[in-house]
Write a protein that holds these residues in place. Structure first.
Motif, PDB file in Angstrom:
ATOM      1  N   PRO A  79       6.121  12.054   4.582  1.00 18.18           N
ATOM      2  CA  PRO A  79       6.551  12.438   3.228  1.00 18.18           C
ATOM      3  C   PRO A  79       7.825  11.707   2.797  1.00 18.18           C
ATOM      4  N   GLU A  80       8.757  11.488   3.745  1.00 19.67           N
ATOM      5  CA  GLU A  80       9.986  10.773   3.411  1.00 19.67           C
ATOM      6  C   GLU A  80       9.717   9.284   3.215  1.00 19.67           C
ATOM      7  N   VAL A  81       8.856   8.703   4.059  1.00 21.84           N
ATOM      8  CA  VAL A  81       8.504   7.287   3.898  1.00 21.84           C
ATOM      9  C   VAL A  81       7.885   7.066   2.522  1.00 21.84           C
ATOM     10  N   LEU A  82       6.995   7.987   2.137  1.00 17.10           N
ATOM     11  CA  LEU A  82       6.294   7.864   0.852  1.00 17.10           C
ATOM     12  C   LEU A  82       7.271   8.044  -0.318  1.00 17.10           C
TER      13      LEU A  82
ATOM     14  N   ALA B 296      -2.849  -3.582  18.733  1.00 13.20           N
ATOM     15  CA  ALA B 296      -1.472  -3.260  18.340  1.00 13.20           C
ATOM     16  C   ALA B 296      -1.152  -3.851  16.979  1.00 13.20           C
ATOM     17  N   ASP B 297      -1.748  -3.265  15.941  1.00 11.90           N
ATOM     18  CA  ASP B 297      -1.395  -3.536  14.548  1.00 11.90           C
ATOM     19  C   ASP B 297      -0.609  -2.312  14.089  1.00 11.90           C
ATOM     20  N   LEU B 298       0.707  -2.451  14.063  1.00 18.68           N
ATOM     21  CA  LEU B 298       1.572  -1.287  13.886  1.00 18.68           C
ATOM     22  C   LEU B 298       2.667  -1.594  12.874  1.00 18.68           C
ATOM     23  N   GLN B 299       3.329  -0.539  12.416  1.00 14.53           N
ATOM     24  CA  GLN B 299       4.490  -0.714  11.537  1.00 14.53           C
ATOM     25  C   GLN B 299       5.460   0.431  11.784  1.00 14.53           C
ATOM     26  N   LEU B 300       6.749   0.073  11.796  1.00 18.89           N
ATOM     27  CA  LEU B 300       7.807   1.031  12.122  1.00 18.89           C
ATOM     28  C   LEU B 300       8.737   1.226  10.932  1.00 18.89           C
ATOM     29  N   TYR B 301       8.922   2.484  10.560  1.00 16.71           N
ATOM     30  CA  TYR B 301       9.818   2.822   9.441  1.00 16.71           C
ATOM     31  C   TYR B 301      11.125   3.408   9.960  1.00 16.71           C
ATOM     32  N   ALA B 302      12.152   3.382   9.106  1.00 13.88           N
ATOM     33  CA  ALA B 302      13.424   4.000   9.477  1.00 13.88           C
ATOM     34  C   ALA B 302      13.337   5.513   9.339  1.00 13.88           C
TER      35      ALA B 302
ATOM     36  N   LEU C  68       0.809  -1.217   0.000  1.00 15.61           N
ATOM     37  CA  LEU C  68       0.000   0.000   0.000  1.00 15.61           C
ATOM     38  C   LEU C  68       0.846   1.273   0.000  1.00 15.61           C
ATOM     39  N   LEU C  69       2.132   1.162   0.354  1.00 16.80           N
ATOM     40  CA  LEU C  69       3.003   2.330   0.238  1.00 16.80           C
ATOM     41  C   LEU C  69       3.190   2.678  -1.246  1.00 16.80           C
ATOM     42  N   GLU C  70       3.343   1.652  -2.064  1.00 14.23           N
ATOM     43  CA  GLU C  70       3.415   1.855  -3.514  1.00 14.23           C
ATOM     44  C   GLU C  70       2.083   2.381  -4.053  1.00 14.23           C
ATOM     45  N   VAL C  71       0.987   1.795  -3.562  1.00 17.70           N
ATOM     46  CA  VAL C  71      -0.350   2.223  -3.998  1.00 17.70           C
ATOM     47  C   VAL C  71      -0.571   3.700  -3.646  1.00 17.70           C
TER      48      VAL C  71
END
Ligand SMILES: [Zn+2]
Length: 411
Positions: free
Chosen positions: A381-384, A370-376, A322-325
């Motif tokens: 805007p940077e994650v996207l 706790a349905d979560l996700q952690l990015y660096a 879904l990040l690509e979507v």
């Protein structure tokens, strides 16, 4: 399950905090609250999001592209190209393909999926049995809900009405529909009426494919708005694709968008598929099949983005990411300001959560599952922009996926 803490994460609102999980739930959010917890994940300022919700995918059809004959690239061409494959489906084959895409989705941060599943006289109940089996297989890593979807129409495919009832009895959660596929406005209206009657019988929500065509004169969205109000189903209806709205006249569009806002209808736009599917007969200026996302948002309508298709007759790409979507959809809908980028995030998180009626059980807040996700990266805007997958994904408080990205520039 022991308590665990995610230390020093950036939350969706931009603040920094620790997040403490106990069992399936987030129990505390705030600066320093994780200090005394033994099991820790150091976020180092990385963005912590609620896991994505893909509320529009077709898991029964995924990963069949290689079995199909090539076609003209249109919706009709794709539906017909799939018939032979659909006749040959087995429950185990659907189950295996669906499970593969569920696992890919979890790796990229999605822990809830709502799948339309074909219910018609071509495949019978094999697709729904296969997807329900895959949902059970994957119950430890994701929550999958199903929508009984009459892909071939109801009135134009006699026998489908009985199969729709059987699919709901077999465990489908939501009533689907595809009214624009019927012949003529009377049949379209009857299709909508019949689906809402089925929804009332099973006390189910409704999620229809609506006006997935370039023809701006098609009006089944207005029929769905009318029926939502007539049956009192406000807040329980989702419409997907809605391509024709982009080709419709502005007066109708404004009226029907206001109707969606008034009836609490969520619109799911699927640009990744519709950008390749729609406008195939156009030359020069090509209609691209993306609904009026900005006008819907301006009117206060919830807009979600879905993957829709993964390597099937409609769409050769897709990986349940879904990040690509969100990135492709931001291009298609021209979402570029800071506020608009936040709407692109909402379109894969909080808006589908509304369609699922999750309330306070969704989000990065005390009491939520706790349905979560952690990015660096530290901000959305940077994650996207960077498109790196999440470092870690939690489902019901358990870490269910981890990804390490290693890049080396040599020279
Ligand atoms: Zn669809």
């Amino acid at each position: 399950m022991t308590r665990q803490a995610i230390i020093d994460a950036t939350l969706p609102d931009g603040s920094r905090a620790d997040v403490v999980i106990d069992g399936e739930r987030v129990v505390e959010v705030g600066p320093g609250v994780g200090a005394a917890v033994e099991a820790r994940v150091e976020a180092a300022g990385g963005l912590l999001l609620p896991a994505y919700i893909d509320t529009h995918i077709h898991l029964d059809k995924v990963l069949i592209r290689d079995q199909l004959v090539e076609h003209d690239g249109t919706l009709r061409g794709a539906i017909e190209a799939i018939h032979a494959a659909k006749r040959a489906y087995t429950v185990d084959d659907v189950r295996r393909r669906a499970a593969e895409v569920i696992r890919c989705s979890v790796l990229t941060g999605t822990t809830r999926l709502r799948s339309h599943v074909d219910v018609d006289t071509v495949g019978g109940l094999v697709p729904i049995e296969g997807v329900l089996a895959a949902a059970r297989d994957c119950a430890g890593i994701a929550e999958v809900r199903t929508i009984a979807f009459p892909q071939e129409g109801i009135l134009r495919d006699p026998g489908t009405a009985e199969l729709m009832v059987a699919a709901m009895e077999a465990g489908a959660d939501v009533v689907g529909g595809m009214p624009h596929w019927e012949q003529g406005e009377d049949d379209q209206r009857e299709h909508v009426r019949w689906c809402f009657e089925l929804a009332r019988r099973f006390d189910a929500d409704v999620d229809m494919h609506v006006d997935e065509t370039d023809d701006g004169s098609v009006r089944t969205l207005a029929m769905v708005v009318d029926e939502t109000e007539r049956t009192g189903w406000q807040g329980r209806v989702t419409v997907g694709h809605v391509c024709a709205l982009s080709a419709a006249d502005d007066d109708y569009a404004a009226r029907v968008i206001a109707g969606c806002a008034g009836a609490g209808i969520v619109v799911v736009s699927n640009p990744v598929t519709n950008l390749v599917l729609q406008g195939r007969g156009d030359h020069g200026l090509v209609r691209r099949g993306t609904t009026r996302v900005r006008e819907l948002l301006a009117a206060g309508v919830g807009v979600a983005f879905g993957q829709d298709c993964v390597q099937d007759g409609f769409y050769p790409f897709g990986r349940g990411d879904l990040l690509e979507v969100a990135l492709v959809s931001a291009h298609a809908a021209q979402l570029t300001t800071g506020a608009e980028l936040r709407q692109a995030l909402a379109a894969v998180t909080t808006v589908p959560a509304t369609a699922w009626r999750l309330g306070d059980s969704y989000g990065v807040s005390a009491g939520a599952r706790a349905d979560l996700q952690l990015y660096a990266a530290a901000g959305w805007p940077e994650v996207l922009r960077l498109q790196d997958p999440p470092r870690a994904v939690w489902f019901r408080g358990r870490t269910v996926a981890r990804t390490t990205v290693q890049r080396e520039l040599l020279g």
